[in-house]
Scaffold this active site. Structure first.
Site, PDB file in Angstrom:
ATOM      1  N   HIS A  58       0.871  -1.178   0.000  1.00 43.19           N
ATOM      2  CA  HIS A  58       0.000   0.000   0.000  1.00 43.19           C
ATOM      3  C   HIS A  58       0.906   1.226   0.000  1.00 43.19           C
ATOM      4  CE1 HIS A  58      -3.662  -2.353   0.870  1.00 43.19           C
ATOM      5  NE2 HIS A  58      -2.826  -3.122   1.560  1.00 43.19           N
ATOM      6  N   LEU A  59       0.879   1.966  -1.089  1.00 41.32           N
ATOM      7  CA  LEU A  59       1.729   3.148  -1.210  1.00 41.32           C
ATOM      8  C   LEU A  59       0.968   4.440  -0.920  1.00 41.32           C
ATOM      9  CD1 LEU A  59       3.953   2.228  -4.289  1.00 41.32           C
ATOM     10  CD2 LEU A  59       4.387   1.879  -1.848  1.00 41.32           C
ATOM     11  N   ARG A  60      -0.349   4.351  -0.738  1.00 42.99           N
ATOM     12  CA  ARG A  60      -1.211   5.428  -0.236  1.00 42.99           C
ATOM     13  C   ARG A  60      -1.393   6.616  -1.168  1.00 42.99           C
ATOM     14  NH1 ARG A  60      -3.502   1.905   2.877  1.00 42.99           N
ATOM     15  NH2 ARG A  60      -2.428   1.422   4.839  1.00 42.99           N
ATOM     16  N   ASN A  90      -6.618   0.554  -3.129  1.00 43.68           N
ATOM     17  CA  ASN A  90      -7.457   1.287  -2.173  1.00 43.68           C
ATOM     18  C   ASN A  90      -6.866   2.640  -1.812  1.00 43.68           C
ATOM     19  OD1 ASN A  90      -5.379  -0.022  -0.774  1.00 43.68           O
ATOM     20  ND2 ASN A  90      -6.600  -0.347   1.062  1.00 43.68           N
ATOM     21  N   ASP A 150      -8.599  -5.258  -2.243  1.00 42.45           N
ATOM     22  CA  ASP A 150      -7.976  -5.489  -0.938  1.00 42.45           C
ATOM     23  C   ASP A 150      -8.403  -4.452   0.090  1.00 42.45           C
ATOM     24  OD1 ASP A 150      -6.069  -6.982   0.722  1.00 42.45           O
ATOM     25  OD2 ASP A 150      -5.028  -5.066   0.797  1.00 42.45           O
ATOM     26  N   HIS A 231      -2.740 -12.638   1.673  1.00 47.82           N
ATOM     27  CA  HIS A 231      -2.424 -12.748   3.103  1.00 47.82           C
ATOM     28  C   HIS A 231      -3.127 -13.919   3.810  1.00 47.82           C
ATOM     29  CE1 HIS A 231      -6.087 -10.376   3.069  1.00 47.82           C
ATOM     30  NE2 HIS A 231      -5.467  -9.210   2.939  1.00 47.82           N
ATOM     31  N   ASP A 304       2.194  -7.012   2.443  1.00 47.32           N
ATOM     32  CA  ASP A 304       1.016  -6.237   2.838  1.00 47.32           C
ATOM     33  C   ASP A 304       1.462  -4.993   3.604  1.00 47.32           C
ATOM     34  OD1 ASP A 304      -1.566  -5.383   3.155  1.00 47.32           O
ATOM     35  OD2 ASP A 304      -2.172  -6.928   4.576  1.00 47.32           O
ATOM     36  N   HIS A 308       0.635   3.863   8.074  1.00 45.52           N
ATOM     37  CA  HIS A 308      -0.433   4.727   8.585  1.00 45.52           C
ATOM     38  C   HIS A 308       0.175   5.907   9.313  1.00 45.52           C
ATOM     39  CE1 HIS A 308      -3.867   2.230   7.601  1.00 45.52           C
ATOM     40  NE2 HIS A 308      -3.257   1.189   8.113  1.00 45.52           N
TER      41      HIS A 308
END
Length: 445
Positions: A58-60, A90, A150, A231, A304, A308
Site C-alpha cells: 500500500h503506497l497510499r 485502495n 484489498d 495474506h 502487505d 499509517h
C-alpha cells in the site's frame, strides 16, 4: 554504455562469481577483469538473489500522502531489496480506471527506485456492486494484470465469477481479500478465541477466511481462470489451497512475514501496532503457514506493507487503523525464521520472494534469475549480519513497525534495479562503491 561489476557474490547462496552488467543487462558471469569505466560492488561473502518482487503493498498515493508516497514507499522497497512492488488499489481516488492506473504507473517510473505496478480494483469504488474497468486497465500503459479490492472482500459470488471470467482472456488474476463480512464484520479485529474473549475484542474467526477461499477456488475451477489468495492467515485456508492444487485448480497464495512469526498473544497489551487484517493467529496457524510455504502450498511471501499516519494508528485498539509496515524487514524476517533454521535455502527464498510473485503478477522482466541476458535486478544479502530494527530509521513516511527493537539475522546490503544501484548500506560516494561483509549489528532499516 553504463557498466557495473558485482564482484564475488555467491549466486543463490552457492559458488561465488562476478557479474558484469552493461546497460541494465547481465552480459558476463564468472571470474572477470573489471573494465576501466565500470562501477564496482564488492560483494565478497554476500548472497546474490534476483531482485525481490512484492505482490502486495500500500503506497497510499494518491490521497493519503501523509502516510506514504510512491517516492517514500519506493525508497523503503529498495532498502528491503525489492525491484518491483504491486501497489494496491485502495487509494483516494480508487485505482478503478485506466487513467488512475496510468497515474500510479507514471509516478513509479518517475521515481525510478523500483518498478511500481498498479493493482486494479475489481469493483468500482471497492463497493462490491459493479465491475471496474478491468479491460481498459489491462490495455492501458500500465498493463494491469492483478486486480483486487484489498481491504474489502469481493463477497458477492456472482461478481467474483464475472471478474474471473473477464480477466481470463488476457491472463489476469483476481487477488482476493478473503473475509466473509457476515462472519467477520469490519469491527472484527482479533482472532476469535480465548484471547479475544479475555480482552473483549470483536472476534475474527478463521472460518471467515476459509469459507471465501473454498468458494473462490470452486469458482476458479468453474471458470478456468486464476485466483490468488492474499495474506493467508489460517491453517484451515492452507488445507483448502492444498486440496485445490491437488485438483489442478489454478490457485496461488501469499503469506506475510508477520503471519509467519507474530501470534495473537501479542494483543494482550492492546498495542495498536499489532492490529492487522486478517488478524494475528495462534501459534498452530503460524506453524501451518511456515510448513505450507516450505512445501509450496503457499507460493509467495508478500508484505502487505500498510503505512499509517500516527493520528490513524495511535488510538484505542478497536478504533486504530489496520496494518503494519513490512517492506524493509521482509527479507530479514524470512532469513531469521526459515533460512537460519534450515527450512529454506537461498534458492527457495528466490522462488518465494522473486520468481513466483513475478510469475503470478505476469512481470516478464522480473524474477528471471541471475542468467546471461537477464535484466540486472539483483539483491545482495549478508546472511550473517544481525539487524536490530529501529522504526525511527525507516525510509517509510510512517512508523507502525511491529519489528521495532527485534534483532533479526540476515540483511539486505545493496539493491540493483535495471543495472543501477538503488540502495547501498554504506551510501558510498564516488564511482566505485564497495560493500564489505559486515557482521556487526544495526542496519539502515
Amino acid at each position: 554504455m553504463t557498466r557495473l561489476v558485482i564482484r564475488g557474490a555467491r549466486l543463490l547462496g552457492a559458488e561465488a562469481a562476478d557479474l558484469l552488467v552493461e546497460d541494465g543487462v547481465i552480459t558476463q558471469i564468472g571470474s572477470l577483469s573489471v573494465p576501466r569505466d565500470a562501477d564496482v560492488l564488492d560483494a565478497d561473502g554476500l548472497v546474490a538473489l534476483p531482485g525481490l518482487v512484492d505482490l502486495h503493498v500500500h503506497l497510499r498515493e494518491p490521497g493519503r500522502e501523509d502516510a506514504e508516497t510512491i517516492a517514500t514507499g519506493s525508497a523503503a522497497a529498495a532498502a528491503g531489496g525489492f525491484t518491483a512492488v504491486f501497489a494496491m488499489a485502495n487509494t483516494s481516488p480508487v485505482t478503478d480506471t485506466a487513467e488512475a492506473a496510468e497515474r500510479v504507473h507514471d509516478l513509479g517510473r518517475a521515481c525510478g527506485l523500483t518498478e511500481v505496478v498498479p493493482v486494479g480494483a475489481v469493483t468500482k469504488g471497492l463497493e462490491g456492486a459493479e465491475l471496474a474497468e478491468l479491460g481498459l486497465m489491462a490495455r492501458s500503459r500500465a498493463k494491469v494484470r492483478v486486480f483486487s479490492d484489498d481491504g474489502h472482500c469481493v463477497h458477492d459470488a456472482r461478481i467474483m465469477r464475472r471478474a474471473l471470467e473477464y480477466v481470463k482472456p488476457f491472463g489476469g488474476v483476481v487477488s482476493q481479500h478473503a473475509q466473509d463480512p457476515r462472519l467477520a464484520g469490519r469491527e472484527a479485529c482479533c482472532h476469535e478465541g480465548e484471547v479475544s474473549g479475555r480482552l473483549g475484542l470483536p472476534g475474527w474467526p478463521g472460518i471467515a477466511e476459509e469459507s471465501i477461499v473454498a468458494r473462490d477456488v470452486m469458482l476458479a475451477r468453474h471458470t478456468g481462470s486464476r485466483v490468488h489468495v492474499a495474506h493467508v492467515s489460517s491453517a484451515g485456508t492452507v488445507e483448502v489451497i492444498r486440496w485445490a492444487k491437488a485438483q489442478g485448480i489454478d490457485v496461488t497464495a501469499e503469506v506475510t512475514p508477520h503471519h509467519l512469526v507474530l501470534t495473537t498473544d501479542l494483543l494482550a497489551g492492546y498495542d495498536p501496532v499489532y492490529k492487522v487484517n486478517p488478524p494475528l493467529r495462534p501459534a498452530e496457524d503460524v506453524e501451518a503457514l511456515r510448513e505450507a510455504l516450505v512445501d509450496g502450498t503457499i507460493d509467495a511471501v508478500a508484505t502487505d506493507h500498510a503505512p499509517h499516519a500516527r493520528h490513524d494508528k495511535e488510538h484505542a485498539f478497536v478504533d486504530a487503523a489496520f496494518g503494519m509496515l513490512g517492506l524493509e524487514t521482509a527479507l530479514s524476517v524470512v532469513s531469521d525464521v526459515l533460512v537460519q533454521p534450515g527450512r529454506l535455502d537461498w534458492s527457495d527464498v528466490a522462488r518465494v520472494m522473486s520468481t513466483a510473485p513475478a510469475r503470478i503478477g505476469r512481470l516478464s522482466d522480473q524474477g528471471q534469475g541471475l542468467a546471461l541476458g537477464s535484466p540486472a535486478h539483483v539483491t545482495l544479502v549478508d546472511p550473517d549480519r544481525e539487524v536490530t530494527v529501529d522504526a525511527a530509521a525507516s525510509r517509510s513516511r510512517s512508523r507502525n513497525n511491529p519489528w521495532h527493537g527485534r534483532t533479526l539475522r540476515g540483511a539486505v546490503m545493496a539493491t540493483v534495479f535495471a543495472g543501477r544501484v538503488t540502495h547501498d548500506v554504506r551510501d558510498g560516494a564516488g564511482t566505485r562503491r564497495e560493500l564489505t561483509n559486515a557482521t556487526t549489528s544495526g542496519a539502515n532499516l
